[in-house]
Design a protein around this motif. Structure first.
Motif, PDB file in Angstrom:
ATOM      1  N   GLN A 489      55.273  24.658  36.661  1.00  0.00           N
ATOM      2  CA  GLN A 489      55.357  23.514  35.754  1.00  0.00           C
ATOM      3  C   GLN A 489      55.190  22.163  36.452  1.00  0.00           C
ATOM      4  OE1 GLN A 489      55.804  23.820  32.354  1.00  0.00           O
ATOM      5  NE2 GLN A 489      55.669  26.043  32.604  1.00  0.00           N
ATOM      6  N   MET A 490      55.588  22.069  37.734  1.00  0.00           N
ATOM      7  CA  MET A 490      55.562  20.791  38.450  1.00  0.00           C
ATOM      8  C   MET A 490      54.964  20.982  39.846  1.00  0.00           C
ATOM      9  SD  MET A 490      59.332  19.258  37.411  1.00  0.00           S
ATOM     10  CE  MET A 490      59.049  17.711  38.265  1.00  0.00           C
ATOM     11  N   ARG A 502      59.126  12.469  37.059  1.00  0.00           N
ATOM     12  CA  ARG A 502      57.772  12.784  36.589  1.00  0.00           C
ATOM     13  C   ARG A 502      57.775  13.163  35.115  1.00  0.00           C
ATOM     14  NH1 ARG A 502      55.494  16.782  41.244  1.00  0.00           N
ATOM     15  NH2 ARG A 502      54.183  17.440  39.504  1.00  0.00           N
ATOM     16  N   GLU A 504      56.458  15.607  33.688  1.00  0.00           N
ATOM     17  CA  GLU A 504      56.589  17.050  33.478  1.00  0.00           C
ATOM     18  C   GLU A 504      58.048  17.514  33.496  1.00  0.00           C
ATOM     19  OE1 GLU A 504      54.763  15.397  35.809  1.00  0.00           O
ATOM     20  OE2 GLU A 504      53.418  16.847  36.784  1.00  0.00           O
ATOM     21  N   LYS A 507      59.349  18.685  30.040  1.00  0.00           N
ATOM     22  CA  LYS A 507      58.712  19.944  29.630  1.00  0.00           C
ATOM     23  C   LYS A 507      59.235  21.113  30.453  1.00  0.00           C
ATOM     24  CE  LYS A 507      54.391  18.067  27.774  1.00  0.00           C
ATOM     25  NZ  LYS A 507      52.901  18.088  27.861  1.00  0.00           N
ATOM     26  N   THR A 508      59.498  20.865  31.720  1.00  0.00           N
ATOM     27  CA  THR A 508      60.051  21.922  32.573  1.00  0.00           C
ATOM     28  C   THR A 508      61.444  22.317  32.099  1.00  0.00           C
ATOM     29  OG1 THR A 508      58.819  21.054  34.468  1.00  0.00           O
ATOM     30  CG2 THR A 508      60.633  22.546  34.951  1.00  0.00           C
TER      31      THR A 508
END
Length: 845
Positions: A489-490, A502, A504, A507-508
């Protein structure tokens, strides 16, 4: 000296007999076959310290278990060694004339040389950890702490005192064997191989001891001081001074107050006392605790930072997981508990058992947030296992709740800040057969205010200890490795010091929350009450012929076995008649005698409570139930048509029930279920490949009908929501208004039809459905909050109609035909009631 006169064996025998008058042991693992010890190969046990007491305990337990004894010679395997045992360090403290304690064992050197000499020889090194009392280094009792099994090697006198104090709580952990041959390769010398083996064994014993008694624990006051001195907390203290206009002393005092309010105060005597109490409680309250897949914990406890993430069904959950982990030889986790449990007496006990407390929300209190973040980071960095409930609170419906990401976010931020030790989430499913809080949950769903935890309520619950609540089932799910998730994911997170900032990151965190809940449901245990409730709640009056009930639960079990949901789902061993008898034993089923065959039924209140247990495992039956609905409505369908209908509904089922299958896997799963239904005789396949439902007058039709009703309330709720949206029109209602309206109309529909379960009109279920519609693009919101949609929603409504009987469609239509004035009046009344409630709450605060 004794060996010169041949008295050493007699001395060991007498010492062992005297010692075992007092010593009581627990040997782990329970099933030694899992270790893979080969009795045909040479075995040499490895102890960390050469202490006579440890050797005698190992000799005794090996004899009891019919294993190769450590004091037995290895000459039977062609080796010259007198004993099958080696120790990494000497027991006594080193003196000026003694050799260093960590000098390599002569027996290890001899075995390595033998392996190099004989290419066909291999020796199994079996590490054994023996822990006396398993106490952390710091305890409230200074005397017990002084003589607790700790990281230091004890003197002979101290070991005797340890045996007297802790001998009745001795753990013997036998580990999987290491192959000595794998260290003795052609590119290494015997000297290098000895050092490699010694290093691996020392690391192994250190990890085992950490997993069992915890890391080297500092005094709580020292930990609190470190939290206050931490840079993030100091920055928040400075901000508190600036924004609140207070002195540093006041701001720091507030931070210390928060830290003291949050932090656990782990005490081994309290944990051990709770173990004794809980052993009594489980015996008094339940018929046993069944544990599945504990090897997941054993595999990761020694070399990972473990985060236990169980589902939350009852206040018993807090105690159950820690009890199981502790009694199997591992350190109890530090548990995130709601501040509502930090009540007098009980809160103090929970804190000493490892609980740390957090407020429900602290968005507006940045200082509290900073202190809590730092506390979590400190215990994670220290290697302590942690437990928290991602649902945020106990489920009142039996369904798994959507993950609240607060603790997941903080865990993720802490790990990005310091990731020296790999982190693993271990999901856990907890299943009950009866609930202590059952009637309370039903009252809350009917609109009663949530009962506040207090000592009086706790004392009143003691009356329930006379009741029988069946068994408790605990199943550990597939682990989730945070490093793997972050790599996916990152990318580049390891070298990015600002990774937590970040885009992301959110979402992570969402991905982790979804993965945890999905893995919890994928490790479900299906008990007899789950199956009985599934069938009985699918009958019009919650009553059924005894023989038919036994056949239907047998059918449900057969479907689960034919199409396994996941490798971690476990199913009761009982057959149909035995499950029926078990339901009567727990006084869940009532019997009515009849000349044509006895009838079994649920009393009205019990029927409402049973929806909880049906919902626990509803995700396992969602697809076969949906296929039964489609086949009964269409009468004949091809696999392609069935798949199309499933695809139109599955995204909402997957979101609500946290199901495991991706869209790409659906075709294979649908075909497998169709084949299973055919194998059970519930449907037939025509030569052209289409499936047909049985004749309406047949027994098979009745069975298929009962199966189809498991999902009926869910489908009705979906249809009613879309119908209300279509009738009111695009851009007319906000999501909150629509949720309230759906809640009110569902209440009315539950009186008109047989949907008597309060969870049918649970607002959270409507909210989840609307959120899923928005995520799939069927709905969107204007800047003012009104919900807007296009023709695709109408198409979805038409497809939903196809899977519902005409009588239910008509009932939904009648209930939802209300005027705009009636809608406005109802919403205004709700707003006034909410404002009045908020005003009372504000005055009380």
């Amino acid at each position: 000296m004794l060996s010169w006169f041949g008295l050493d064996r007699l001395f060991r025998l007498l010492t062992r007999k005297v010692m075992y008058l007092w010593v009581r042991t627990q040997v782990l693992p329970n099933d030694l076959k899992l270790l893979g010890i080969d009795p045909e190969k040479p075995i040499c046990y490895v102890l960390q310290n050469r202490l006579l007491s440890n050797v005698l305990v190992l000799e005794t337990e090996a004899t009891k278990l019919n294993l190769h004894r450590p004091l037995r010679s290895m000459r039977g395997f062609g080796l010259r060694e007198k004993h099958s045992l080696l120790c990494l360090t000497r027991g006594e403290q080193p003196g000026p004339l003694t050799r260093p304690r960590h000098q390599h064992s002569p027996r290890l050197e001899a075995l390595v040389n033998a392996v190099y000499t004989d290419p066909t020889l291999d020796v199994q090194l079996v590490p054994v950890s023996i822990l006396w009392g398993r106490s952390p280094d710091k305890e409230s009792s200074w005397f017990r702490a002084l003589f607790a099994d700790s990281w230091a090697t004890p003197t002979v006198l101290k070991q005797i005192i340890i045996i007297l104090l802790h001998g009745r709580n001795t753990m013997v952990k036998i580990n999987a064997p290491l192959s000595l041959r794998q260290f003795c390769t052609s590119d290494t010398t015997p000297e290098l191989a000895v050092r490699k083996v010694g290093r691996v064994l020392r690391v192994h014993f250190r990890r085992e001891r950490t997993a069992a008694i915890g890391p080297d624990m500092s005094h709580r006051r020292t930990l609190l001081n470190e939290i206050i001195r931490a840079e993030p907390v100091q920055a928040s203290i400075a901000r508190e001074m600036q924004e609140r206009g207070v002195t540093r002393e006041v701001a720091e005092a507030r931070a210390r107050l928060y830290a003291n309010e949050i932090a656990s105060d782990y005490s081994y005597p309290v944990v051990n006392a709770l173990k004794t109490f809980l052993t009594w409680l489980w015996t008094r309250l339940y018929n046993g605790v069944t544990v599945h897949h504990f090897e997941t914990v054993e595999k990761h406890a020694t070399d990972h930072e473990v985060i236990y993430v169980p589902c939350h069904r009852s206040h018993i959950d807090y105690l159950l997981l820690s009890y199981v982990i502790f009694t199997r030889g591992y350190m109890t986790p530090h548990i995130a508990a709601g501040a509502n449990l930090n009540m007098p007496v009980v809160g103090s006990i929970l804190r000493r058992a490892g609980a740390f407390f957090l407020r429900r929300t602290f968005k507006d209190n940045f200082l509290y947030g900073a202190v809590f973040h730092e506390y979590l980071h400190q215990i994670m960095s220290g290697g302590f296992p942690i437990e928290y409930f991602v649902e945020g609170g106990r489920s009142r419906t039996g369904r798994l709740l959507s993950a609240k990401l607060g603790m997941v976010n903080m865990t993720l931020r802490s790990y990005l800040r310091d990731h020296n030790r790999p982190l693993v989430f271990i999901p856990a499913y907890i299943g009950y057969e009866k609930l202590m809080e059952g009637s309370t949950y039903i009252g809350e769903l009917l609109g009663k205010p949530k009962e506040k935890e207090n000592l009086f309520a706790l004392a009143m619950s003691v009356r329930k200890l006379q009741k029988v609540f069946g068994k408790v089932h605990l199943s550990f799910g597939e682990p989730i490795y945070l490093n793997d998730v972050l790599d996916q994911q990152m990318p580049g997170w390891r070298v990015d010091t600002d990774a937590a900032e970040r885009p992301e990151f959110i979402k992570t965190s969402q991905y982790l929350g979804q993965a945890i809940t999905t893995h919890i449901n994928a490790s479900a245990d299906v008990n007899p009450i789950n199956l009985l409730s599934l069938v009985l709640l699918s009958t019009p009056k919650h009553a059924i012929d005894e023989e038919q009930l036994a056949e239907q639960v047998t059918l449900s079990k057969a479907l689960l076995q034919a199409v396994p949901y996941s490798s971690r789902v476990t199913i009761t061993d009982l057959d149909g008649p035995a499950m029926v008898a078990y339901g009567e034993e727990l006084k869940i089923l009532q019997r009515r005698k009849h000349p044509l065959g006895d009838l079994l039924y649920l009393q009205e209140e019990e029927g409402v409570l049973m929806t909880y247990f049906r919902n626990n495992t509803l995700h396992l039956f969602a697809l076969p139930s949906l296929l039964a609905v489609v086949l009964l409505q269409r009468r004949e369908t091809t696999p392609a048509q069935a798949l199309h209908m499933v695809r139109s509904v599955y995204p909402f089922l997957r979101s609500e029930l946290f199901m495991v299958w991706s869209d790409a896997e659906l075709e294979g799963v649908v075909n497998a279920y169709l084949a299973a239904l055919e194998a059970q005789g519930l449907i037939q396949r025509k030569p052209n490949g289409a499936y047909i439902a049985p004749a309406a007058s047949s027994l098979e039709h009745a069975r298929l009908h009962i199966l189809s009703r498991a999902l009926r309330q869910t489908l009705v709720r979906y249809h009613m929501t879309i119908t209300i949206l279509s009738q009111r029109g695009s851009g007319k209602l906000t999501q909150q208004q629509l949720e309230e309206l759906c809640h009110l109309l569902a209440q009315r529909l539950s009186f008109v039809r047989e949907f008597s379960a309060p969870e049918f009109f649970d607002k959270a279920l409507f909210r989840n459905f609307l959120d899923t519609l928005k995520s799939l693009g069927f709905l969107s919101a204007t800047p003012q909050g009104q919900l807007v949609f296009d023709k695709r929603l109408t198409t979805l409504a038409e497809e939903a109609l196809e899977v519902l009987p005409s009588g239910i469609r008509q009932a939904v239509l009648q209930v939802t035909l209300i005027t705009d004035e009636e809608v406005a009046s109802a919403l205004q009344a709700l707003e006034q009631a909410a404002a009045k409630k908020a005003s009372k709450k504000s005055k009380a605060a």
